[in-house]
Design a protein around this motif. Structure first.
Motif, short mmCIF file in Angstrom:
data_model
loop_
_atom_site.label_atom_id
_atom_site.label_comp_id
_atom_site.label_asym_id
_atom_site.label_seq_id
_atom_site.Cartn_x
_atom_site.Cartn_y
_atom_site.Cartn_z
N TYR A 1 -41.78 -10.19 22.91
CA TYR A 1 -42.76 -11.06 22.26
C TYR A 1 -42.94 -12.31 23.12
O TYR A 1 -42.44 -13.38 22.75
CB TYR A 1 -42.26 -11.44 20.87
N VAL A 2 -43.62 -12.21 24.27
CA VAL A 2 -44.17 -11.01 24.88
C VAL A 2 -43.82 -11.00 26.37
O VAL A 2 -43.42 -12.02 26.94
CB VAL A 2 -45.70 -10.90 24.72
N GLY B 1 -44.40 -5.49 23.53
CA GLY B 1 -45.40 -6.52 23.35
C GLY B 1 -45.80 -7.11 24.70
O GLY B 1 -44.95 -7.51 25.49
N LEU B 2 -47.10 -7.16 24.96
CA LEU B 2 -47.63 -7.61 26.25
C LEU B 2 -48.59 -8.78 26.05
O LEU B 2 -49.24 -8.90 25.01
CB LEU B 2 -48.37 -6.47 26.95
N PRO C 1 -44.65 2.01 20.95
CA PRO C 1 -45.94 1.41 20.60
C PRO C 1 -46.19 0.16 21.44
O PRO C 1 -45.26 -0.57 21.79
CB PRO C 1 -45.78 1.06 19.12
N LEU C 2 -47.46 -0.07 21.74
CA LEU C 2 -47.83 -1.14 22.65
C LEU C 2 -48.63 -2.19 21.89
O LEU C 2 -49.64 -1.88 21.25
CB LEU C 2 -48.66 -0.55 23.80
N GLY C 3 -48.15 -3.44 21.94
CA GLY C 3 -48.85 -4.55 21.31
C GLY C 3 -49.43 -5.49 22.34
O GLY C 3 -48.90 -5.61 23.45
N VAL C 4 -50.51 -6.17 21.99
CA VAL C 4 -51.14 -7.15 22.87
C VAL C 4 -51.28 -8.47 22.13
O VAL C 4 -51.76 -8.50 20.98
CB VAL C 4 -52.51 -6.65 23.37
N LEU D 1 -50.83 -2.36 18.09
CA LEU D 1 -50.62 -3.47 17.17
C LEU D 1 -51.07 -4.75 17.85
O LEU D 1 -51.18 -4.80 19.09
CB LEU D 1 -49.15 -3.59 16.75
N VAL D 2 -51.33 -5.77 17.07
CA VAL D 2 -51.77 -7.05 17.62
C VAL D 2 -50.71 -8.10 17.34
O VAL D 2 -49.99 -8.04 16.34
CB VAL D 2 -53.15 -7.46 17.04
N ILE D 3 -50.62 -9.09 18.23
CA ILE D 3 -49.60 -10.13 18.19
C ILE D 3 -50.29 -11.49 18.27
O ILE D 3 -51.21 -11.68 19.08
CB ILE D 3 -48.64 -9.98 19.39
#
Length: 323
Positions: A71-72, A102-103, A167-170, A187-189
């Motif tokens: 994160y992130v 998380g990216l 899973p990949l979050g942005v 997912l969104v961050i």
């Protein structure tokens, strides 16, 4: 029901302590955990910045249930996207499927160290989108060769690939990043409880996907002690993403926040041990539509007391309020 998470804040504790903290968070009953990925602390008073991926590997072995997440991580300066893909795949295997990647487009504070300069936000978003594509391709298996405008990949392959990729979050802060997240992320961050970010994410394809927020808090039985600690270590937080992404050094953040008062910090971060003030701080995220909210307890040495209080009082109150 809103899930409540715990943040391993690498800027305020050493690697062994961080692992101890996430073990404590699992025992306290937190639903998930996230980990910052820094090369510098925001302020010298925080005093730490161990390598997040080593901490994550140790945490995967020390815990059994709690999900883990960056994160992130910025996949464009300190790390090549192909290496990020390898690290994330390895973490998914080590954790038994508990890892999420998380990216984000990064901060100058952490990414300037490799000497490649700090481009504009538009360019950083281009880099992020290209990096996400490379990571996705490697997660799909086989050899990947890519000659994009920002990165090159020459016949790369992940030899230890989990059956289910992480899973990949942005991370998002505006329309450009929301569009990238909506097109590519699972997912969104975000770090602000802004409904417009989630609405933009949905417009670009994010409808129905998890949305993860983050909120600093500062527990202490003595409220004045909590306010002082929050001011010393977390007054940078109110600068906003456009400022925080650009400053290159902890001393820059110290200079930028020299006129921030304790009252300013206390107005934006719940401090002390009043349960209702913590619940009210979480409420805007829940109202905006966030499905998961990670708490950041300010102060490395204060984590054990915070975790004990969370298990006994805070988590039950939050679950009752946001069931």
């Amino acid at each position: 029901m809103v899930k409540i998470g715990y943040t391993m804040m690498t800027e305020q504790a050493g690697p062994r302590e961080l692992v101890d903290h996430v073990v404590g968070a699992e025992q306290a009953g937190f639903d998930f955990s996230v980990t910052s990925d820094h090369y510098f602390p925001w302020l010298r008073s925080q005093g730490h910045a161990p390598y997040a991926w080593s901490v994550l590997g140790a945490a995967a072995q020390a815990t059994e249930r709690i999900p883990l997440m960056t994160y992130v991580t910025c996949p464009g300066f300190r790390y090549h996207p192909a290496v990020v893909a390898q690290k994330a795949a390895t973490m998914q295997l080590l954790s038994g499927g508990r890892f999420r990647l998380g990216l984000g487009s990064g901060e100058n504070l952490n990414e300037h160290i490799t000497g490649g300069g700090w481009p504009s936000a538009d360019v950083r978003h281009e880099m992020l989108e290209e990096a996400v594509g490379i990571i996705r391709s490697l997660f799909d298996g086989g050899h990947v060769t890519d000659r994009g405008p920002h990165f090159r990949v020459d016949s790369a392959r992940l030899w230890d690939l989990p059956s289910t990729p992480p899973p990949l979050g942005v991370a998002v802060s505006g329309e450009q990043s929301c569009a990238i997240a909506g097109r590519h992320a699972d997912l969104v961050i975000a770090t602000e409880p802004r409904p417009d970010l989630l609405e933009s994410f949905d417009r670009h394809g994010g409808t129905g996907k998890p949305r993860v927020g983050q909120l600093p808090v500062c527990y202490d039985p003595d409220r004045d002690t909590a306010i002082t600690r929050a001011h010393e270590e977390f007054r940078w937080f109110g600068g906003g993403w456009k400022v925080n992404a650009e400053l290159p050094h902890p001393d820059s953040f110290a200079a930028a926040t020299r006129f921030v008062t304790k009252d300013d910090v206390a107005a934006s971060i719940p401090c002390g041990d009043d349960i209702e003030s913590f619940v009210e701080a979480v409420r805007p995220f829940a109202a905006a539509g966030f499905t998961e909210i990670a708490l950041v307890q300010v102060g490395g040495d204060s984590q054990p007391a915070f975790l004990e209080w969370s298990a006994e009082a805070l988590l039950p109150a939050l679950r009752e309020a946001f069931a």
